[in-house]
Design a protein around this motif. Structure first.
Motif, PDB file in Angstrom:
ATOM      1  N   ALA A 122      -7.683  45.963 -16.334  1.00 26.30           N
ATOM      2  CA  ALA A 122      -8.239  44.652 -16.005  1.00 26.30           C
ATOM      3  C   ALA A 122      -9.213  44.762 -14.835  1.00 26.30           C
ATOM      4  O   ALA A 122     -10.276  44.145 -14.843  1.00 26.30           O
ATOM      5  N   PHE A 123      -8.844  45.583 -13.828  1.00 28.37           N
ATOM      6  CA  PHE A 123      -9.705  45.729 -12.656  1.00 28.37           C
ATOM      7  C   PHE A 123     -11.068  46.300 -13.020  1.00 28.37           C
ATOM      8  O   PHE A 123     -12.056  46.044 -12.332  1.00 28.37           O
ATOM      9  N   THR A 124     -11.108  47.101 -14.082  1.00 26.54           N
ATOM     10  CA  THR A 124     -12.396  47.659 -14.475  1.00 26.54           C
ATOM     11  C   THR A 124     -13.051  46.799 -15.558  1.00 26.54           C
ATOM     12  O   THR A 124     -14.016  47.202 -16.184  1.00 26.54           O
ATOM     13  N   GLY A 125     -12.510  45.618 -15.768  1.00 31.38           N
ATOM     14  CA  GLY A 125     -13.126  44.661 -16.692  1.00 31.38           C
ATOM     15  C   GLY A 125     -13.096  45.122 -18.146  1.00 31.38           C
ATOM     16  O   GLY A 125     -13.910  44.667 -18.952  1.00 31.38           O
ATOM     17  N   TYR A 126     -12.154  46.022 -18.488  1.00 30.66           N
ATOM     18  CA  TYR A 126     -12.057  46.573 -19.851  1.00 30.66           C
ATOM     19  C   TYR A 126     -13.380  47.203 -20.275  1.00 30.66           C
ATOM     20  O   TYR A 126     -13.787  47.120 -21.431  1.00 30.66           O
ATOM     21  N   LYS A 127     -14.089  47.792 -19.296  1.00 33.82           N
ATOM     22  CA  LYS A 127     -15.376  48.407 -19.616  1.00 33.82           C
ATOM     23  C   LYS A 127     -15.381  49.898 -19.347  1.00 33.82           C
ATOM     24  O   LYS A 127     -16.143  50.636 -19.949  1.00 33.82           O
ATOM     25  N   ARG A 128     -14.500  50.347 -18.420  1.00 37.24           N
ATOM     26  CA  ARG A 128     -14.552  51.752 -18.069  1.00 37.24           C
ATOM     27  C   ARG A 128     -13.463  52.528 -18.808  1.00 37.24           C
ATOM     28  O   ARG A 128     -12.347  52.660 -18.332  1.00 37.24           O
ATOM     29  N   TYR A 129     -13.788  53.025 -19.985  1.00 38.29           N
ATOM     30  CA  TYR A 129     -12.803  53.836 -20.695  1.00 38.29           C
ATOM     31  C   TYR A 129     -13.113  55.298 -20.445  1.00 38.29           C
ATOM     32  O   TYR A 129     -13.512  56.038 -21.328  1.00 38.29           O
ATOM     33  N   ASP A 130     -12.970  55.674 -19.177  1.00 37.47           N
ATOM     34  CA  ASP A 130     -13.247  57.044 -18.763  1.00 37.47           C
ATOM     35  C   ASP A 130     -12.274  57.408 -17.646  1.00 37.47           C
ATOM     36  O   ASP A 130     -11.252  56.755 -17.468  1.00 37.47           O
ATOM     37  N   TRP A 131     -12.621  58.409 -16.893  1.00 35.32           N
ATOM     38  CA  TRP A 131     -11.763  58.900 -15.821  1.00 35.32           C
ATOM     39  C   TRP A 131     -11.509  57.815 -14.770  1.00 35.32           C
ATOM     40  O   TRP A 131     -10.429  57.703 -14.213  1.00 35.32           O
ATOM     41  N   VAL A 132     -12.533  57.000 -14.488  1.00 34.92           N
ATOM     42  CA  VAL A 132     -12.388  55.934 -13.495  1.00 34.92           C
ATOM     43  C   VAL A 132     -11.361  54.904 -13.956  1.00 34.92           C
ATOM     44  O   VAL A 132     -10.432  54.548 -13.227  1.00 34.92           O
ATOM     45  N   GLY A 133     -11.512  54.423 -15.190  1.00 38.49           N
ATOM     46  CA  GLY A 133     -10.593  53.435 -15.721  1.00 38.49           C
ATOM     47  C   GLY A 133      -9.160  53.961 -15.759  1.00 38.49           C
ATOM     48  O   GLY A 133      -8.212  53.261 -15.414  1.00 38.49           O
ATOM     49  N   LEU A 134      -9.046  55.229 -16.141  1.00 39.21           N
ATOM     50  CA  LEU A 134      -7.719  55.839 -16.242  1.00 39.21           C
ATOM     51  C   LEU A 134      -7.074  55.930 -14.863  1.00 39.21           C
ATOM     52  O   LEU A 134      -5.898  55.611 -14.687  1.00 39.21           O
ATOM     53  N   ASN A 135      -7.864  56.330 -13.873  1.00 39.12           N
ATOM     54  CA  ASN A 135      -7.327  56.446 -12.523  1.00 39.12           C
ATOM     55  C   ASN A 135      -6.959  55.097 -11.928  1.00 39.12           C
ATOM     56  O   ASN A 135      -5.995  54.990 -11.175  1.00 39.12           O
ATOM     57  N   ALA A 136      -7.734  54.076 -12.277  1.00 44.81           N
ATOM     58  CA  ALA A 136      -7.394  52.731 -11.827  1.00 44.81           C
ATOM     59  C   ALA A 136      -6.036  52.337 -12.394  1.00 44.81           C
ATOM     60  O   ALA A 136      -5.177  51.792 -11.690  1.00 44.81           O
ATOM     61  N   SER A 137      -5.834  52.661 -13.669  1.00 47.21           N
ATOM     62  CA  SER A 137      -4.566  52.325 -14.319  1.00 47.21           C
ATOM     63  C   SER A 137      -3.406  53.102 -13.697  1.00 47.21           C
ATOM     64  O   SER A 137      -2.320  52.572 -13.497  1.00 47.21           O
ATOM     65  N   ILE A 138      -3.653  54.379 -13.385  1.00 51.65           N
ATOM     66  CA  ILE A 138      -2.612  55.193 -12.754  1.00 51.65           C
ATOM     67  C   ILE A 138      -2.225  54.593 -11.408  1.00 51.65           C
ATOM     68  O   ILE A 138      -1.049  54.427 -11.102  1.00 51.65           O
ATOM     69  N   PHE A 139      -3.242  54.245 -10.632  1.00 49.24           N
ATOM     70  CA  PHE A 139      -2.997  53.700  -9.302  1.00 49.24           C
ATOM     71  C   PHE A 139      -2.155  52.425  -9.373  1.00 49.24           C
ATOM     72  O   PHE A 139      -1.135  52.301  -8.698  1.00 49.24           O
ATOM     73  N   THR A 140      -2.579  51.486 -10.227  1.00 44.48           N
ATOM     74  CA  THR A 140      -1.839  50.225 -10.301  1.00 44.48           C
ATOM     75  C   THR A 140      -0.432  50.449 -10.854  1.00 44.48           C
ATOM     76  O   THR A 140       0.518  49.815 -10.407  1.00 44.48           O
ATOM     77  N   THR A 141      -0.294  51.379 -11.804  1.00 46.03           N
ATOM     78  CA  THR A 141       1.032  51.660 -12.354  1.00 46.03           C
ATOM     79  C   THR A 141       1.967  52.149 -11.257  1.00 46.03           C
ATOM     80  O   THR A 141       3.094  51.669 -11.116  1.00 46.03           O
ATOM     81  N   VAL A 142       1.481  53.104 -10.448  1.00 44.18           N
ATOM     82  CA  VAL A 142       2.320  53.669  -9.398  1.00 44.18           C
ATOM     83  C   VAL A 142       2.700  52.595  -8.385  1.00 44.18           C
ATOM     84  O   VAL A 142       3.872  52.449  -8.028  1.00 44.18           O
ATOM     85  N   VAL A 143       1.722  51.816  -7.952  1.00 43.88           N
ATOM     86  CA  VAL A 143       1.989  50.809  -6.920  1.00 43.88           C
ATOM     87  C   VAL A 143       2.971  49.748  -7.425  1.00 43.88           C
ATOM     88  O   VAL A 143       3.963  49.427  -6.769  1.00 43.88           O
ATOM     89  N   VAL A 144       2.706  49.242  -8.633  1.00 47.53           N
ATOM     90  CA  VAL A 144       3.543  48.162  -9.155  1.00 47.53           C
ATOM     91  C   VAL A 144       4.970  48.653  -9.436  1.00 47.53           C
ATOM     92  O   VAL A 144       5.943  47.999  -9.053  1.00 47.53           O
ATOM     93  N   THR A 145       5.091  49.816 -10.073  1.00 50.88           N
ATOM     94  CA  THR A 145       6.448  50.290 -10.391  1.00 50.88           C
ATOM     95  C   THR A 145       7.199  50.666  -9.110  1.00 50.88           C
ATOM     96  O   THR A 145       8.406  50.481  -9.020  1.00 50.88           O
ATOM     97  N   PHE A 146       6.473  51.184  -8.129  1.00 48.33           N
ATOM     98  CA  PHE A 146       7.146  51.552  -6.876  1.00 48.33           C
ATOM     99  C   PHE A 146       7.643  50.304  -6.152  1.00 48.33           C
ATOM    100  O   PHE A 146       8.764  50.274  -5.645  1.00 48.33           O
TER     101      PHE A 146
END
Lengths: 197, 217
Positions: A122-146
């Motif tokens: 969502a933060f990348t506006g569903y536009k970045r389907y690359d390393w950036v988008g993936l890393n954004a997803s990793i970051f939010t996953t870690v923060v939220v689950t933690f």
């Protein structure tokens, strides 16, 4: 009626919530759920080894990336709002119905992990389907689950050094499974033109 | 009880006990769920599994909290019982409800679009087949002298390829059986939420609120 919704070669496309895509997300979620199910002994084994020294939460954090893989995968395959969330949640639901050791907790973990995974896209506006988008997803996953484990598993009662160690462990795990492994899978799909199927 | 409402109740209570810290309420929830499960003809093996497997995470959390936590042994016991409360609450749902009933009630009573209800149901009904497919993928890789593990990208790649193919086939099959997306449907099997369901739902949820309010230990 045409159930094909993903136009060939166009990599910038947005997917839609069609019947076919819903089934696709559910199938991928179940596949990953069943593959992790086979690795379930890992968690128990790790916990058994780590419990005597009181480090059992590390088993949870070490495997977190594995449990959070369905989200990025479905998010990448079906590129639209909510697909990562639905994929991750259904992946967790599979564990419940297979009779996992988490019970109702898995539903809620699935909700939390799904939100974490979805936020990144969502933060990348569903536009970045690359390393950036993936890393954004990793970051939010870690923060939220933690943040969730601070409450649910009582991490908030631990000292700072232990917390930091757990956080780093979780980040590495999520980076490897949700990031590197997902990236490798997506590359294979790309090379085989699977996205245009 | 209506499976949709039951799931909602179980999740609401599970969410609530994640935020509250009452050892006694956790134990009460475990006992009530346990008795409910016993009345629903559960196999002995399933029951032992329910007690045995959560022991690892529960004990793990307990010991680490006991050794390194700042909140003492009482909080450690809360975490220990919390894991079991999740499991037994979850079991009251999974051991007594079918996925089909859940999909039907979610569509008919909870206004979930039918394409989600039936799409996900179709996928879940393939679960045994998916299990088989994972074995087939692994075995055929072995025949080429390649062992696929849960960390092998190829395993997921092939699983996704199968998913793409199957989703296409399933969607076409459903369409050819007269399923139309975003259209109203009539139902052969009607599932309603009865007044009695609501009484149980609100009653049980209310009781948990009262317990959590008064029992702070």
């Amino acid at each position: 009626m045409d159930n094909k919704t993903q136009p060939a070669t166009n990599r910038e496309h947005q997917s839609k919530w069609t019947l076919r895509n819903i089934i696709l997300i559910a199938l991928i979620a179940i596949f990953t759920g069943i593959i992790f199910w086979g690795a379930g002994f890992l968690y128990t084994a790790l916990t058994v080894v780590l419990t005597p020294i009181g480090a059992a939460p590390f088993a949870n954090d070490l495997l977190m990336g594995l449990w959070c893989m369905a989200g990025p995968l479905t998010g990448f395959v079906v590129r639209t709002f909510g697909s990562a969330f639905v994929g991750e949640f259904l992946g967790a639901a599979v564990e419940v119905f297979l009779g996992g050791q988490w019970g109702a907790g898995a539903f809620i973990s699935g909700l939390v992990q799904g939100i974490g995974s979805e936020l990144g896209f969502a933060f990348t506006g569903y536009k970045r389907y690359d390393w950036v988008g993936l890393n954004a997803s990793i970051f939010t996953t870690v923060v939220v689950t933690f943040a969730w484990d601070m409450i649910k598993n009582g991490y908030n009662k631990f000292g700072i050094p232990l917390l930091l160690a757990l956080f780093v462990t979780r980040y590495i795990s999520t980076f490897i499974f949700g990031g590197v492994l997902t990236k490798m899978i997506v590359r294979l799909l790309d090379r085989s033109n699977a996205f245009s199927l | 009880m209506n499976p949709g409402l039951k799931l909602l109740l179980v999740m609401a209570i599970a969410l609530e006990i994640s935020f509250t810290q009452s050892l006694i309420v956790n134990v009460i929830l475990i006992c009530v769920s346990f008795i409910y499960i016993l009345f629903n003809r559960v196999t002995f093996k399933a029951l032992i599994g329910l007690i045995f497997w959560p022991l690892f995470p529960a004990l793990g959390l307990f010991v680490s909290q006991w050794l390194y936590g700042s909140a003492g042994i009482h909080f450690a016991w809360i975490l220990f019982t919390r894991i079991y409360a999740y499991v037994f609450l979850g079991a009251t749902f999974t051991l007594t409800s079918s996925i089909t009933d859940l999909a039907l009630t979610l569509e008919q009573d909870f206004r979930l679009p039918s394409k989600f209800a039936y799409g996900v149901l179709a996928a879940f009904n393939l679960m045994p087949k998916i299990n088989e497919e994972v074995q087939i993928i692994k075995t055929s890789a072995l025949m080429r002298g390649e062992a696929l593990h849960f960390w092998s990208p190829k395993l997921y790649f092939k699983a996704i390829l199968s998913s793409i193919q199957w989703s296409q086939n399933l969607a076409e099959a459903m369409t050819s059986h007269g399923f139309v997306e975003d259209q109203g449907r009539t139902h052969y099997r009607v599932i309603k939420i009865t007044a009695m369901d609501w009484v149980w739902f609100i009653g049980l949820f209310g009781i948990v609120q009262v317990l959590l309010f008064f029992i702070r230990y």
